[in-house]
Motif scaffolding. Structure first.
Motif, PDB file in Angstrom:
ATOM      1  N   GLY A  23     -19.264 -27.576 -55.035  1.00 22.93           N
ATOM      2  CA  GLY A  23     -20.141 -28.682 -54.656  1.00 22.93           C
ATOM      3  C   GLY A  23     -20.283 -28.804 -53.149  1.00 22.93           C
ATOM      4  O   GLY A  23     -21.373 -29.067 -52.633  1.00 22.93           O
ATOM      5  N   ASP A  24     -19.192 -28.601 -52.423  1.00 26.29           N
ATOM      6  CA  ASP A  24     -19.243 -28.675 -50.963  1.00 26.29           C
ATOM      7  C   ASP A  24     -20.166 -27.609 -50.381  1.00 26.29           C
ATOM      8  O   ASP A  24     -20.890 -27.854 -49.422  1.00 26.29           O
ATOM      9  CB  ASP A  24     -17.839 -28.500 -50.372  1.00 26.29           C
ATOM     10  N   LEU A  25     -20.145 -26.414 -50.964  1.00 21.75           N
ATOM     11  CA  LEU A  25     -20.961 -25.328 -50.439  1.00 21.75           C
ATOM     12  C   LEU A  25     -22.450 -25.567 -50.658  1.00 21.75           C
ATOM     13  O   LEU A  25     -23.283 -24.929 -50.025  1.00 21.75           O
ATOM     14  CB  LEU A  25     -20.549 -23.999 -51.076  1.00 21.75           C
ATOM     15  N   PHE A  26     -22.802 -26.492 -51.549  1.00 23.81           N
ATOM     16  CA  PHE A  26     -24.201 -26.792 -51.828  1.00 23.81           C
ATOM     17  C   PHE A  26     -24.770 -27.851 -50.897  1.00 23.81           C
ATOM     18  O   PHE A  26     -25.955 -28.165 -50.974  1.00 23.81           O
ATOM     19  CB  PHE A  26     -24.363 -27.286 -53.273  1.00 23.81           C
ATOM     20  N   ARG A  27     -23.946 -28.402 -50.012  1.00 25.84           N
ATOM     21  CA  ARG A  27     -24.420 -29.539 -49.216  1.00 25.84           C
ATOM     22  C   ARG A  27     -25.644 -29.224 -48.378  1.00 25.84           C
ATOM     23  O   ARG A  27     -26.484 -30.076 -48.136  1.00 25.84           O
ATOM     24  CB  ARG A  27     -23.291 -30.055 -48.316  1.00 25.84           C
ATOM     25  N   GLY A  28     -25.787 -27.986 -47.904  1.00 25.84           N
ATOM     26  CA  GLY A  28     -26.920 -27.641 -47.050  1.00 25.84           C
ATOM     27  C   GLY A  28     -28.027 -26.905 -47.776  1.00 25.84           C
ATOM     28  O   GLY A  28     -28.912 -26.340 -47.143  1.00 25.84           O
TER      29      GLY A  28
ATOM     30  N   SER B 113     -22.766 -23.731 -46.204  1.00 21.09           N
ATOM     31  CA  SER B 113     -23.532 -23.113 -47.276  1.00 21.09           C
ATOM     32  C   SER B 113     -23.567 -21.601 -47.165  1.00 21.09           C
ATOM     33  O   SER B 113     -23.790 -20.902 -48.162  1.00 21.09           O
ATOM     34  CB  SER B 113     -24.951 -23.675 -47.280  1.00 21.09           C
ATOM     35  N   ARG B 114     -23.363 -21.055 -45.955  1.00 22.05           N
ATOM     36  CA  ARG B 114     -23.352 -19.612 -45.811  1.00 22.05           C
ATOM     37  C   ARG B 114     -22.187 -18.982 -46.575  1.00 22.05           C
ATOM     38  O   ARG B 114     -22.250 -17.813 -46.970  1.00 22.05           O
ATOM     39  CB  ARG B 114     -23.285 -19.217 -44.328  1.00 22.05           C
ATOM     40  N   ARG B 115     -21.131 -19.756 -46.793  1.00 24.89           N
ATOM     41  CA  ARG B 115     -20.013 -19.228 -47.579  1.00 24.89           C
ATOM     42  C   ARG B 115     -20.435 -18.982 -49.022  1.00 24.89           C
ATOM     43  O   ARG B 115     -19.902 -18.087 -49.687  1.00 24.89           O
ATOM     44  CB  ARG B 115     -18.835 -20.197 -47.528  1.00 24.89           C
ATOM     45  N   LEU B 116     -21.376 -19.777 -49.529  1.00 25.51           N
ATOM     46  CA  LEU B 116     -21.908 -19.534 -50.864  1.00 25.51           C
ATOM     47  C   LEU B 116     -22.741 -18.262 -50.878  1.00 25.51           C
ATOM     48  O   LEU B 116     -22.604 -17.423 -51.773  1.00 25.51           O
ATOM     49  CB  LEU B 116     -22.747 -20.728 -51.321  1.00 25.51           C
ATOM     50  N   LEU B 117     -23.599 -18.086 -49.874  1.00 19.41           N
ATOM     51  CA  LEU B 117     -24.424 -16.880 -49.804  1.00 19.41           C
ATOM     52  C   LEU B 117     -23.567 -15.621 -49.773  1.00 19.41           C
ATOM     53  O   LEU B 117     -23.909 -14.605 -50.369  1.00 19.41           O
ATOM     54  CB  LEU B 117     -25.315 -16.911 -48.563  1.00 19.41           C
ATOM     55  N   ASP B 118     -22.449 -15.686 -49.061  1.00 17.59           N
ATOM     56  CA  ASP B 118     -21.584 -14.518 -48.932  1.00 17.59           C
ATOM     57  C   ASP B 118     -21.016 -14.068 -50.274  1.00 17.59           C
ATOM     58  O   ASP B 118     -20.578 -12.916 -50.415  1.00 17.59           O
ATOM     59  CB  ASP B 118     -20.430 -14.807 -47.967  1.00 17.59           C
ATOM     60  N   ALA B 119     -21.016 -14.965 -51.262  1.00 19.35           N
ATOM     61  CA  ALA B 119     -20.458 -14.639 -52.578  1.00 19.35           C
ATOM     62  C   ALA B 119     -21.497 -14.043 -53.520  1.00 19.35           C
ATOM     63  O   ALA B 119     -21.158 -13.676 -54.657  1.00 19.35           O
ATOM     64  CB  ALA B 119     -19.859 -15.899 -53.214  1.00 19.35           C
TER      65      ALA B 119
END
Length: 339
Positions: free
Chosen positions: A13-18, A140-146
């Motif tokens: 949920g935190d990674l979706f903030r942006g 949010s870039r941490r989500l993209l990296d996955a």
């Protein structure tokens, strides 16, 4: 300053903030072959789903991917991609992006979140829903990296209910339609990523699987809820109801790093966004917001984790943000719409 008072905050949920759909970045197309829509912006994340019909997603640097009715594909930028009726189509590509040219070639008709009154949709036409997501900030870039460059989720999953709502809303022309479509698209994105991470034989990021663990999942929630708290492994173990050694081993096994290493990297990610988004905040303000008593200790940690000191990072990030900001265009109704 960063703060969170929400119970049950989680890493996903935190990674979706942006990551949020916004009006000018949503579009739907009703297409009759042949067609070729070239999505030229290279958005960091683009969701494509077909309500009816079929087509092919052709990434700039990858093999074509079929997209059938009620399937969803997510494409990760910055490379562009094309949506075509068939591989090798003779249709001339029509540019689609933030400014969304109206593609009139090849029998295509494009509309952006409103109903085309007065136009009959041909039998067998394909209805494509597209949402291009600007990804703001380091979180949010941490989500993209996955994510891979292209990921697919088939029909029949939890996203089908969202597609039913999308289909009904796209066919309407009512006040507030764009807001509803944006939020439905956000919902669809979350459902798609959940299903993809949970797919049989998949390789989700470590933090995704770790959230399901009753001990490590609780620890992750605590670190995300209270990142500025003076955490020690012992304090985290007490809050999760296990011994210090059990927590340390379990966390490292599932997440891939010790709890306090994870916390430091998360704090530096939060700090990076704070320095970019809140220009009036001093380094001391940012340091306190992420759990450091002074700017010196924070600066040393930031440089150790990010490889650059906070002042230089802020200057570079601010310059890059200013250079890439583009005004959101006013929405105008294409000539083919609302006739």
């Amino acid at each position: 300053m960063y703060s969170s008072n929400l119970a049950g905050v989680d890493a996903f949920g935190d990674l979706f903030r942006g990551i949020r759909a916004q009006g000018s970045l949503f579009g739907s197309s009703t297409l009759s072959p042949p067609w070729a829509l070239h999505f030229v912006d290279g958005a960091p994340l683009t969701l494509c789903t077909v309500l009816a019909g079929t087509g092919w997603i052709v990434p700039e640097h990858g093999p074509p991917e079929p997209l059938r009715a009620r399937e969803t594909i997510i494409v990760r930028g910055p490379a562009t991609f094309t949506f075509v009726d068939e591989v090798g189509t003779l249709a001339e590509p029509s540019a689609c992006g933030e400014h969304c040219a109206t593609p009139e070639q090849g029998g295509t008709r494009h509309r952006r979140g409103w109903h085309d009154r007065g136009h009959d949709v041909e039998d067998g036409a394909t209805t494509l829903i597209v949402g291009a997501y600007p990804v703001r900030g380091e979180i949010s870039r941490r989500l993209l990296d996955a994510l891979p460059v292209v990921l697919r989720v088939g029909a029949g999953g939890p996203g089908d209910a969202v597609l039913d709502h999308l289909a009904a809303e796209v066919a309407a022309d009512t006040p507030g339609q764009q807001v509803v479509l944006d939020r439905l698209l956000d919902w669809m994105l979350v459902c798609t990523l959940r299903e993809w991470f949970d797919r049989p034989g998949g390789e989700p990021p470590a933090w995704w699987a770790a959230q399901r663990d009753p001990v490590v999942g609780d620890a992750l929630c605590l670190l995300h809820e209270e990142p500025a708290a003076p955490w020690t492994v012992s304090a985290l173990a007490d809050r999760t109801g296990v011994s210090r050694s059990t927590l340390a081993k379990r966390f490292a096994d599932l997440v891939g790093e010790p709890p306090l290493t994870y916390l430091t990297r998360w704090r530096m990610t939060l700090a990076a966004d704070l320095m970019t988004e809140q220009q009036a905040a001093t380094l001391a303000d940012v340091a306190r917001a992420v759990g450091y008593s002074d700017a010196f200790g924070f600066s040393a940690a930031f440089k150790r984790v990010r490889g650059v000191n906070p002042t230089e990072f802020r200057r570079t990030a601010t310059t890059a943000s200013s250079a890439t900001e583009r005004p959101v265009p006013a929405r105008t109704t294409p000539a083919a719409s609302n006739a």
